[in-house]
Design a protein around this motif. Structure first.
Motif, mmCIF file in Angstrom:
data_model
loop_
_atom_site.group_PDB
_atom_site.id
_atom_site.type_symbol
_atom_site.label_atom_id
_atom_site.label_comp_id
_atom_site.label_asym_id
_atom_site.label_seq_id
_atom_site.Cartn_x
_atom_site.Cartn_y
_atom_site.Cartn_z
ATOM 1 N N PHE A 30 0.838 -1.201 0.000
ATOM 2 C CA PHE A 30 0.000 0.000 0.000
ATOM 3 C C PHE A 30 0.874 1.252 0.000
ATOM 4 O O PHE A 30 0.708 2.144 -0.838
ATOM 5 N N PHE A 31 1.817 1.324 0.932
ATOM 6 C CA PHE A 31 2.670 2.514 1.023
ATOM 7 C C PHE A 31 3.681 2.580 -0.116
ATOM 8 O O PHE A 31 3.962 3.666 -0.624
ATOM 9 N N ASN A 32 4.218 1.447 -0.546
ATOM 10 C CA ASN A 32 5.154 1.453 -1.678
ATOM 11 C C ASN A 32 4.470 1.958 -2.940
ATOM 12 O O ASN A 32 5.064 2.732 -3.703
ATOM 13 N N ASP A 33 3.206 1.555 -3.168
ATOM 14 C CA ASP A 33 2.447 2.032 -4.328
ATOM 15 C C ASP A 33 2.202 3.541 -4.271
ATOM 16 O O ASP A 33 2.001 4.183 -5.293
ATOM 17 N N LYS A 34 2.239 4.095 -3.074
ATOM 18 C CA LYS A 34 2.062 5.542 -2.907
ATOM 19 C C LYS A 34 3.403 6.283 -2.963
ATOM 20 O O LYS A 34 3.446 7.490 -2.765
ATOM 21 N N ASP B 244 -11.169 5.233 -0.974
ATOM 22 C CA ASP B 244 -10.524 4.329 -1.938
ATOM 23 C C ASP B 244 -9.399 3.551 -1.269
ATOM 24 O O ASP B 244 -9.220 2.358 -1.520
ATOM 25 N N ASP B 245 -8.636 4.228 -0.411
ATOM 26 C CA ASP B 245 -7.559 3.557 0.321
ATOM 27 C C ASP B 245 -8.125 2.498 1.266
ATOM 28 O O ASP B 245 -7.582 1.388 1.369
ATOM 29 N N LEU B 246 -9.195 2.821 1.962
ATOM 30 C CA LEU B 246 -9.831 1.856 2.858
ATOM 31 C C LEU B 246 -10.280 0.621 2.078
ATOM 32 O O LEU B 246 -10.027 -0.514 2.498
ATOM 33 N N GLN B 247 -10.926 0.843 0.939
ATOM 34 C CA GLN B 247 -11.407 -0.283 0.139
ATOM 35 C C GLN B 247 -10.228 -1.152 -0.326
ATOM 36 O O GLN B 247 -10.291 -2.374 -0.247
ATOM 37 N N TRP B 248 -9.148 -0.528 -0.776
ATOM 38 C CA TRP B 248 -7.970 -1.287 -1.215
ATOM 39 C C TRP B 248 -7.416 -2.113 -0.054
ATOM 40 O O TRP B 248 -7.094 -3.295 -0.211
ATOM 41 N N PHE C 128 -17.401 8.422 6.958
ATOM 42 C CA PHE C 128 -15.967 8.178 6.837
ATOM 43 C C PHE C 128 -15.340 9.273 5.967
ATOM 44 O O PHE C 128 -15.968 9.763 5.029
ATOM 45 N N ALA C 129 -14.113 9.650 6.258
ATOM 46 C CA ALA C 129 -13.421 10.690 5.480
ATOM 47 C C ALA C 129 -13.396 10.280 4.006
ATOM 48 O O ALA C 129 -12.818 9.254 3.648
#
Length: 185
Positions: free
Chosen positions: A41-45, A119-123, A113-114
């Motif tokens: 998740f963080f690497n993709d960002k 989208d991040d939550l769903q991922w 929810f914020a």
């Protein structure tokens, strides 16, 4: 007469891959987030490193992580339709090429929810579900493989599962729906 232990062992021996279906209403979101691939998740960002260590060298990543967990905690304490909730269903059918599993991930209560984190939550929830189901359905010499898809109805085995769908009302109440197929590898 067979003892309960012998009966259970025999039942396990007669069981095949895909015999166990799952209906998890309000499955723990923190549980799924624990299983998510936060490193990817963080690497993709664009944040390099391994989770959780990358949080120490990237302040923005730490802020995003803390915000996500705070939003999950905050919205899980709300009541009614404002409470963040996740339902998970699996159904299996015998397809032309063997057993095919279908997965529904229904996320509700997202209105509070914020919105910039949805989208991040769903991922992350999809990632956690993938890890959870791969572990749960790796058995009988088969390793489970999940593939997230846009639609299940296009799958050739879908007509066979239509009589076993999750409760329609639960799916209709979801703010976000994710679908996957699960197959033995």
């Amino acid at each position: 007469m067979m003892s309960e232990k012998e009966y259970n062992l025999q039942a396990e021996e007669n069981e095949a891959w895909g015999d166990d279906e799952l209906t998890a209403i309000d499955i723990s979101i923190p549980f799924l987030l624990e299983k998510a691939d936060w490193t990817r998740f963080f690497n993709d960002k664009g944040y390099e490193g391994q989770y959780p260590f990358l949080l120490y060298s990237h302040e923005d990543a730490e802020v995003l992580h803390d915000r996500m967990l705070a939003e999950v905690n905050r919205t899980q304490m709300l009541k009614g339709h404002n409470k963040l909730q996740c339902d998970l269903y699996t159904r299996f059918v015998d397809g032309r090429d063997g057993v095919v599993g279908f997965v529904w991930l229904a996320i509700g209560g997202t209105r509070s929810f914020a919105s910039d984190l949805l989208d991040d939550l769903q991922w992350l929830l999809q990632s956690g579900v993938s890890t959870y189901l791969k572990h749960a359905y790796t058995s009988h010499g088969e390793v489970a493989q999940l593939s997230w898809v846009e639609e299940l109805t296009n799958h050739p085995a879908y007509p066979m599962v239509e009589t076993q769908l999750p409760p329609k009302s639960n799916l209709e109440l979801a703010d976000r729906l994710s679908y996957a197929t699960i197959l033995p590898q």
